[in-house]
Structure formats: C-alpha cells, structure tokens
Scaffold this active site. Structure first.
Site, PDB file in Angstrom:
ATOM      1  N   ASP A  12       0.804  -1.238   0.000  1.00  0.00           N
ATOM      2  CA  ASP A  12       0.000   0.000   0.000  1.00  0.00           C
ATOM      3  C   ASP A  12       0.836   1.287   0.000  1.00  0.00           C
ATOM      4  O   ASP A  12       0.571   2.226   0.762  1.00  0.00           O
ATOM      5  CB  ASP A  12      -0.952   0.009   1.193  1.00  0.00           C
ATOM      6  CG  ASP A  12      -2.003  -1.095   1.115  1.00  0.00           C
ATOM      7  OD1 ASP A  12      -1.997  -1.866   0.144  1.00  0.00           O
ATOM      8  OD2 ASP A  12      -2.830  -1.179   2.046  1.00  0.00           O
ATOM      9  N   HIS A  85     -10.645   7.115   1.284  1.00  0.00           N
ATOM     10  CA  HIS A  85      -9.262   7.074   0.838  1.00  0.00           C
ATOM     11  C   HIS A  85      -9.112   6.002  -0.238  1.00  0.00           C
ATOM     12  O   HIS A  85      -9.902   5.070  -0.318  1.00  0.00           O
ATOM     13  CB  HIS A  85      -8.310   6.762   2.011  1.00  0.00           C
ATOM     14  CG  HIS A  85      -8.496   5.390   2.580  1.00  0.00           C
ATOM     15  ND1 HIS A  85      -9.509   5.077   3.464  1.00  0.00           N
ATOM     16  CD2 HIS A  85      -7.803   4.231   2.386  1.00  0.00           C
ATOM     17  CE1 HIS A  85      -9.445   3.800   3.781  1.00  0.00           C
ATOM     18  NE2 HIS A  85      -8.417   3.246   3.144  1.00  0.00           N
ATOM     19  N   LYS A 110      -6.785  -4.724  -3.460  1.00  0.00           N
ATOM     20  CA  LYS A 110      -7.594  -5.267  -2.367  1.00  0.00           C
ATOM     21  C   LYS A 110      -8.552  -4.190  -1.862  1.00  0.00           C
ATOM     22  O   LYS A 110      -8.347  -2.999  -2.090  1.00  0.00           O
ATOM     23  CB  LYS A 110      -6.707  -5.781  -1.234  1.00  0.00           C
ATOM     24  CG  LYS A 110      -5.796  -4.744  -0.612  1.00  0.00           C
ATOM     25  CD  LYS A 110      -4.843  -5.379   0.381  1.00  0.00           C
ATOM     26  CE  LYS A 110      -3.940  -4.363   1.043  1.00  0.00           C
ATOM     27  NZ  LYS A 110      -4.634  -3.364   1.873  1.00  0.00           N
ATOM     28  N   CYS A 155      -2.248  -2.915   7.649  1.00  0.00           N
ATOM     29  CA  CYS A 155      -2.049  -3.719   6.441  1.00  0.00           C
ATOM     30  C   CYS A 155      -0.722  -4.478   6.411  1.00  0.00           C
ATOM     31  O   CYS A 155      -0.689  -5.643   6.004  1.00  0.00           O
ATOM     32  CB  CYS A 155      -2.224  -2.848   5.204  1.00  0.00           C
ATOM     33  SG  CYS A 155      -3.915  -2.177   5.087  1.00  0.00           S
TER      34      CYS A 155
END
Length: 205
Positions: A12, A85, A110, A155
């Site tokens: 991410d 976001h 994802k 994450c």
C-alpha cells in the site's frame, strides 16, 4: 542473505497514505527510498494497492452520524471507520509515482468489494475471502516473505500475520514500514513476534 525463493511484498505505498493524503501515515514517504534501494536485491517483488469503491462500507461517510476512527459492527464484525481514501481511479489510489515500478511483477488490488474491508494481502477482513496471493506465491515457489510499506498495526501487520499462518518465513523490514499510531505499531509488534515474524532493519541487507 537473499535467496531465490524470497519475495519482497510492498504494501500500500500510495499517495493517500503519505503526508498530505486522505489518510496520512506519519513519515509514510520515508519508506520510498528504502524500498527502492531494496528492490534490486530481491528475485521477486509483489505490491498491494488499496482500491476502494467510492461507497465502501469502511468509510465513515457511509455511516450517518459516525466519524472517522470510530468503530462500527459490520456483517463480519468490528471495523474501524476510515476517512474516504484510495478511491478507485483517483490519484491518491495509484501506486506512488516515486516508487520504482520496473521490477514489481504483481500488483494485487484489495478492498474493492464494497461490503468488506481488506487489510491483509492474503485475505479480507471477514477472514474468509481470499485474495489469491497465496496461490501466486505457491506457484512461484516462494518460501520467505519480506514485508515493507504501510501501515504498521494494519495492512503490513495483517499481511505478515497471515503469511506466517500460511507457513512462510516472514521478515518485517522495520524502518521500511511506518505506523498510523505508536500504539497500533506496538500492538502489532507483540502480535507478530508471537507468530514468529522476524524484524530486521533495511541496513541488514
């Protein structure tokens, strides 16, 4: 020593998680030069990309009267409500333009199912829905996963925990990750150490 069966998982690294983004991680941009330096050392690299529809159920904006960082009970259990976001197709959802892209073999999106958030690179927050990453790594013969990116406590840590549960050796590259809060990072560290995850600085490579 990096082995042919090692993979770097970049989690991410997107503008919305950087300072000035929609859900900024303090110091998040500091991971970029470290990850770029590490990439040439690894035989395989994959990246994840948070990729939410605009009406995602984890957004506080979809729950009238609720504010970001409160929790809500969704179909699969308790869920933190986030600011909007990484909305699909927006600049904040792209992989960061300063992230060197050439050696990233797989970009796994994802969180694109409206009703389920997804922290882990391996399965979504209902803990049942698989992303397919495990199958990909099995096909590639990966045995050890090195994790860098954003954000600790969420994450990166959920990805590391799931990788360990699936039987991979897991190394979290400490300074190539950043956390949303010190408390989330500390809680994640305790959880991961209990799973046998190793912690190394980028200087060890």
């Amino acid at each position: 020593m990096i082995l042919p069966t090692d993979l770097l998982l970049v989690v991410d690294v997107q503008p919305d998680f950087m300072p000035g983004g929609a859900l900024p991680v303090p110091g998040g941009d500091a991971v970029l030069p470290l990850i770029n330096r590490l990439q040439p050392l690894f035989p395989m690299i994959a990246a994840t990309q948070d990729w939410h529809p605009a009406d995602h159920s984890s957004f506080a904006s979809q729950h009238p009267g609720r504010s970001p960082f409160e929790t809500a009970t969704l179909d699969y259990g308790e869920q933190v409500l986030w600011p909007d976001h990484c909305v699909q197709g927006t600049p904040g959802a792209a992989l960061h333009p300063a992230l060197a892209p050439d050696r990233i073999e797989l970009v796994l999106r994802k969180g694109f199912r409206r009703a389920i958030d997804s922290y882990s690179a391996f399965r979504e927050n209902d803990r049942r829905t698989q992303t397919g990453l495990h199958g990909y790594l099995q096909e590639r013969g990966v045995r050890r996963v090195f994790i860098a990116g954003l954000a600790r406590g969420y994450c990166t840590d959920f990805s590391a925990e799931d990788a360990a549960e699936l039987g991979y050796e897991v190394v979290l590259i400490e300074d190539a990750c950043r956390g949303i809060t010190p408390e989330a990072t500390a809680a994640g560290t305790a959880r991961l150490r209990a799973r046998g995850v190793q912690f190394l600085p980028s200087a060890a490579f």
